[in-house]
Design a protein around this motif. Structure first.
Motif, mmCIF file in Angstrom:
data_model
loop_
_atom_site.group_PDB
_atom_site.id
_atom_site.type_symbol
_atom_site.label_atom_id
_atom_site.label_comp_id
_atom_site.label_asym_id
_atom_site.label_seq_id
_atom_site.Cartn_x
_atom_site.Cartn_y
_atom_site.Cartn_z
ATOM 1 N N THR A 30 -9.326 2.437 7.185
ATOM 2 C CA THR A 30 -8.978 1.045 6.887
ATOM 3 C C THR A 30 -9.255 0.717 5.427
ATOM 4 O O THR A 30 -8.426 0.077 4.730
ATOM 5 C CB THR A 30 -9.790 0.108 7.796
ATOM 6 N N TRP A 33 -6.602 2.308 3.320
ATOM 7 C CA TRP A 33 -5.311 1.596 3.417
ATOM 8 C C TRP A 33 -5.327 0.330 2.594
ATOM 9 O O TRP A 33 -4.361 0.001 1.908
ATOM 10 C CB TRP A 33 -5.043 1.260 4.885
ATOM 11 N N TYR A 37 -3.000 -0.754 -0.483
ATOM 12 C CA TYR A 37 -2.237 -2.002 -0.370
ATOM 13 C C TYR A 37 -2.431 -2.870 -1.605
ATOM 14 O O TYR A 37 -1.483 -3.442 -2.138
ATOM 15 C CB TYR A 37 -2.701 -2.740 0.888
#
Length: 450
Positions: A30, A33, A37
């Motif tokens: 997470t 990511w 992002y």
């Protein structure tokens, strides 16, 4: 049941460990990511990717540390089991409750192993105690002859304080060593030593890649002696019964006839011859009755009246009784008790009877020889009281040595063959033994073992 509970805890710890790994990997994914992002959007402050980078590095470090710490503890746990080092402990705390559960399970496993090993050691000590205290001798040795076990009964039977190799028994007798090494699975044999007659029974088993032979040794001498003595007693009972029944009326009739001849018959040469013949029959019949009565003593030895006897005092009484006879025969009598306070549990009157008989035989054997001497000694040997009567007489030839305790057998022209048989009967009632050894022309020893 304890091991099932421990295994259940281990399974729970493993599942919790897997769950934490999955969660850590999920958090790491997470974070990665989010970092991509933010970078892809392009609208961010410079400090944001740096923060995410540090967070990502920390999570990666924490994951590696967590796995390596777990692997180290798991390796330490497995090595402890592999090398049976159950002194290891695992300290909980610092890595989460799931890791604490895993360490607790490790500690419980090691505690279970410690308890199992303690129980195994207790059982081994129990079996060792049983083996050392049973009355049957046991020896265990491998194909190379190395002895791994010998119990107290075997040491006592063989007369050795310890035994490292079967070849060491050559000092006892080479025949025993050869016999032990030749015994196969289920093999049986008999070996006669100086003092015992051993029945051997062998079993073979394997531990790892090494074969071991277990040999049981049983002294059958007392059993054989008892059966032999019972057979002789039964024979003597039958013989004395039949002889007494036949001789008693002959002696009675001879006495009656002799009396009638003295009272009524005229004095003539023929009558005198008859009277002499009848008188001879009477004397010989009475002599035979006394002779048979003596043999009946072998079947009527009373049960011993046991008491604690000081051997020094016992020797003193016997020496006082026998000293005049030894002086008359010019034979020296020496006594020795080692230690002086040595005692035994026996019937003193019956033991005195044995010693008087043995000393009388020894005196007669040594009489007339230069430096004639008889030694009466007592000592301890292998937890037994041993009393020996030794003389320097002509000795006993080997052919006769094995027969001297048989009823009716004697090496003396005027002997009856009763004395030594009676001695053996008394020793049997004392649960002891009597043996003889002789080197002709040098020394003869009769040994009593209580």
């Amino acid at each position: 049941m304890a091991f099932k509970g421990v295994l259940h805890r281990l399974a729970q710890g493993a599942r919790a460990f897997r769950t934490r790994i999955v969660l850590r990997v999920a958090f790491l994914g997470t974070t990665l990511w989010l970092l991509f992002y933010v970078i892809a959007k392009g609208t961010y402050h410079l400090a944001v990717p740096i923060v995410f980078g540090f967070v990502l590095l920390y999570q990666l470090y924490a994951l590696i540390y967590y796995v390596e710490r777990t692997n180290r503890d798991l390796t330490r746990f497995l090595n402890a089991i592999r090398y049976a080092d159950f002194s290891q402990t695992f300290v909980t705390g610092g890595l989460g409750s799931s890791f604490d559960e895993l360490k607790t399970a490790f500690n419980e496993v090691l505690d279970a192993f410690r308890q199992a090993r303690a129980e195994k050691e207790e059982q081994a000590r129990y079996l060792q105690t049983v083996v050392q205290h049973i009355g049957v001798g046991l020896i265990v040795f491998d194909n190379a002859g190395e002895v791994s076990l010998i119990n107290n009964a075997a040491k006592r039977l063989l007369g050795v304080p310890r035994l490292g190799h079967i070849a060491d028994l050559n000092r006892v007798t080479p025949i025993l060593t050869t016999t032990l090494q030749s015994l196969g699975p289920g093999g049986r044999d008999l070996v006669s030593l100086e003092e015992v007659r051993l029945a051997l029974h062998a079993s073979v088993f394997q531990i790892g890649d090494r074969k071991h032979t277990l040999v049981a040794l049983h002294d059958i001498g007392p059993d054989l002696d008892e059966k032999e003595m019972e057979a002789w007693q039964n024979l003597i009972r039958v013989l004395t019964h039949e002889i007494m029944n036949s001789i008693t009326p002959i002696a009675s009739l001879a006495a009656t006839a002799d009396g009638m001849l003295k009272d009524d018959a005229p004095d003539s040469e023929t009558t005198e011859d008859i009277r002499t013949a009848v008188s001879t029959i009477q004397r010989r019949s009475e002599g035979l009755l006394h002779f048979v009565e003596a043999y009946r003593d072998l079947t009527r030895v009373p049960a011993p009246s046991f008491e604690i006897v000081s051997i020094a005092e016992l020797f003193a009484r016997v020496e006082q009784l026998m000293r005049p006879q030894f002086a008359e025969s010019a034979v020296e009598l020496h006594t020795e008790v080692n230690p002086p306070s040595l005692e035994l549990t026996a019937d003193p009157e019956q033991v005195e009877q044995i010693l008087i008989n043995l000393l009388r035989n020894a005196r007669e054997a040594a009489a007339g020889r230069a430096g004639a001497r008889v030694d009466l000694t007592a000592h301890l040997a292998h937890d037994k009281v041993v009393v020996e009567v030794a003389d320097n007489g002509p000795g006993i030839v080997e052919e006769a040595l094995g027969k001297v305790f048989i009823p009716f057998f004697t090496t003396k022209p005027d002997g009856s063959g009763i004395g030594l048989s009676l001695c053996r009967q008394i020793m049997r009632l004392h649960r002891g033994s009597i043996s003889a050894r002789s080197e002709p022309g040098v020394r003869t020893v009769f040994a009593l073992r209580f």
